[in-house]
Design an enzyme around this catalytic site. Structure first.
Site, PDB file in Angstrom:
ATOM      1  N   HIS A 144     -98.710  23.375  86.551  1.00  0.00           N
ATOM      2  CA  HIS A 144     -98.181  24.254  87.608  1.00  0.00           C
ATOM      3  C   HIS A 144     -98.863  24.009  88.954  1.00  0.00           C
ATOM      4  O   HIS A 144     -98.369  24.476  89.988  1.00  0.00           O
ATOM      5  CB  HIS A 144     -98.382  25.730  87.236  1.00  0.00           C
ATOM      6  CG  HIS A 144     -97.600  26.175  86.048  1.00  0.00           C
ATOM      7  ND1 HIS A 144     -96.237  26.002  85.952  1.00  0.00           N
ATOM      8  CD2 HIS A 144     -97.984  26.788  84.893  1.00  0.00           C
ATOM      9  CE1 HIS A 144     -95.819  26.498  84.785  1.00  0.00           C
ATOM     10  NE2 HIS A 144     -96.857  26.965  84.122  1.00  0.00           N
ATOM     11  N   HIS A 183     -93.132  26.491  79.877  1.00  0.00           N
ATOM     12  CA  HIS A 183     -92.896  26.817  81.284  1.00  0.00           C
ATOM     13  C   HIS A 183     -92.565  25.536  82.045  1.00  0.00           C
ATOM     14  O   HIS A 183     -92.887  24.444  81.595  1.00  0.00           O
ATOM     15  CB  HIS A 183     -94.138  27.495  81.879  1.00  0.00           C
ATOM     16  CG  HIS A 183     -94.579  28.685  81.083  1.00  0.00           C
ATOM     17  ND1 HIS A 183     -95.624  28.634  80.184  1.00  0.00           N
ATOM     18  CD2 HIS A 183     -94.090  29.942  81.033  1.00  0.00           C
ATOM     19  CE1 HIS A 183     -95.755  29.828  79.607  1.00  0.00           C
ATOM     20  NE2 HIS A 183     -94.845  30.631  80.096  1.00  0.00           N
ATOM     21  N   ASP A 269     -97.007  26.386  73.875  1.00  0.00           N
ATOM     22  CA  ASP A 269     -96.568  27.763  74.082  1.00  0.00           C
ATOM     23  C   ASP A 269     -95.073  27.942  73.841  1.00  0.00           C
ATOM     24  O   ASP A 269     -94.504  28.993  74.129  1.00  0.00           O
ATOM     25  CB  ASP A 269     -96.967  28.275  75.473  1.00  0.00           C
ATOM     26  CG  ASP A 269     -96.686  27.284  76.579  1.00  0.00           C
ATOM     27  OD1 ASP A 269     -96.033  26.255  76.320  1.00  0.00           O
ATOM     28  OD2 ASP A 269     -97.126  27.534  77.720  1.00  0.00           O
TER      29      ASP A 269
HETATM   30 ZN   LIG Z   1     -96.925  27.071  79.654  1.00  0.00          ZN
END
Ligand SMILES: [Zn+2]
Length: 377
Positions: A144, A183, A269
């Protein structure tokens, strides 16, 4: 699978000093008595993964690769000097946020540099031929992190700086970064948005985090158009849906790109127990994805594959996923020795393990429609 594969492992006890502090599960203003819990990105998770790798006799079958602190030169291939200075400044205090939701403690700049340096060391070992493949079990994660700020638990973008290192120090021309963290890898996408030399493929839960990133129509720009492949999948997509996305999108595009190195931004995740997402992958799913990327690497670039740890927040499950990935990389364990799934028989029988959901199928169709403009899929 050849019996003489040598796989490297980057792990450093200093990763366990990455201090993310405590986390309130509710707004302190509204709920002043809410009990703080460990921050989800506590380094205990990679500690547990390493412990399992030791326990199952996996780590001892890997070659230890030493991590060094990434230098300013290595980090500024993406990050701004101002951001490096800000991270150092925060690390001289009792800690703080390097951007939005990416905390470090005192001295945390060195840990973050060690995570980037660890991924770089894994890439160097693979490209120098010291090992066939490598797993960088690092903390903090990276995907990220933007050029000028930390985000979502990530301080420096480990995969980005390692990919650039592969190109500049080892002459790799084309690098594939496959990001299966649940994500979206926004920092990695931003780094290579206009760059056709790095193919970025991300599978993630649709519009989970960060908001607005990772829709199928985000494909890159200019010369980089078509070299960003986003595969947003609906909540509940499990082993079967991921297998379909790999078979129809990821593997064919990766083969056509013909990389000199494959880097996997591996967030565990998307697992069935993860508290931060709603996917349903099990150990078998992670093993299958690892095997498919190993096959791509074997076909395109003599097996050169680097796994770098991103997210994964289920303390009772994500470390087993990571250990299973490492076990798969070693590739010389008989079927009876596979780590048993802590989820038990349900791992095999839950619907997401065996059925392709209609919404997942539609999501995959949408990606195919977009990417058929660029790839023969
Ligand atoms: Zn993640």
């Amino acid at each position: 699978m050849p019996q003489d594969r040598l796989v490297g492992l980057v792990f450093d006890d200093r990763y366990l000093t990455h201090n993310t502090g405590l986390n309130l599960i509710a707004d302190r203003g509204l709920y002043p008595f809410a009990e703080p819990v460990a921050h989800p990105s506590s380094p205990a998770l990679v500690g547990r993964a390493k412990h399992l790798m030791d326990l199952f006799g996996i780590a001892e079958r890997m070659r230890r690769i030493e991590a060094d602190l990434a230098s300013d030169v290595q980090l500024t291939v993406y990050h701004t000097p101002e951001y490096l200075a800000r991270v150092s400044e925060i690390a001289r205090t009792d800690g703080g946020d390097t951007g939005s939701g990416a905390p470090i403690g005192r001295g945390g700049d060195r840990v973050a540099r060690l995570a980037a340096g660890g991924t770089i060391a894994a890439v160097s070992a693979v490209l120098a031929g010291d090992v066939d493949a490598a797993y960088a079990l690092v903390r903090p994660p990276g995907h990220h992190a933007m050029a000028d700020e930390g985000m979502g638990f990530c301080v420096f973008n480990n995969a980005v700086v390692a990919a650039r290192h592969a190109q500049r120090a080892h002459g790799a021309e084309r690098v594939l970064i496959l990001d299966w963290d649940v994500h979206h890898g926004n920092g990695t996408q931003a780094a290579f948005w206009a760059d056709p030399s790095v193919l970025f493929i991300s599978l993630h839960q649709d519009d989970l985090y960060p908001s607005g990133w990772g829709s199928a129509d985000q494909v890159g720009i200019g010369e980089g158009e078509g070299f960003t492949v986003n595969v947003p999948l609906p909540a509940g997509t499990g082993n079967r849906g991921y297998a379909e996305a790999f078979a129809t999108i990821v593997v064919p595009i990766a083969r056509q790109f013909d990389p000199d190195l494959v880097i996997v931004s591996a967030g565990q995740d998307a697992s069935v127990f993860d508290p931060l997402a709603r996917m349903s992958l099990t150990l078998a799913g992670y093993r299958a994805m690892t095997e498919m990327m190993m096959a791509v690497a074997a076909e395109c670039c003599a097996g050169r594959l680097v796994i770098t740890q991103e997210g994964g927040y289920a303390p009772q499950y994500a470390p087993y996923c990571s250990a299973t990935i490492a076990q798969t990389l070693i590739g010389r364990i008989s079927d009876s020795e596979w780590i048993a799934d802590p989820y038990g028989e349900r791992a095999e029988t839950q619907p997401a393990s065996v059925e392709l959901g209609l919404d997942a199928a539609e999501s995959i169709e949408r990606v195919l429609a977009v990417q058929q403009r660029y790839w023969a899929i």
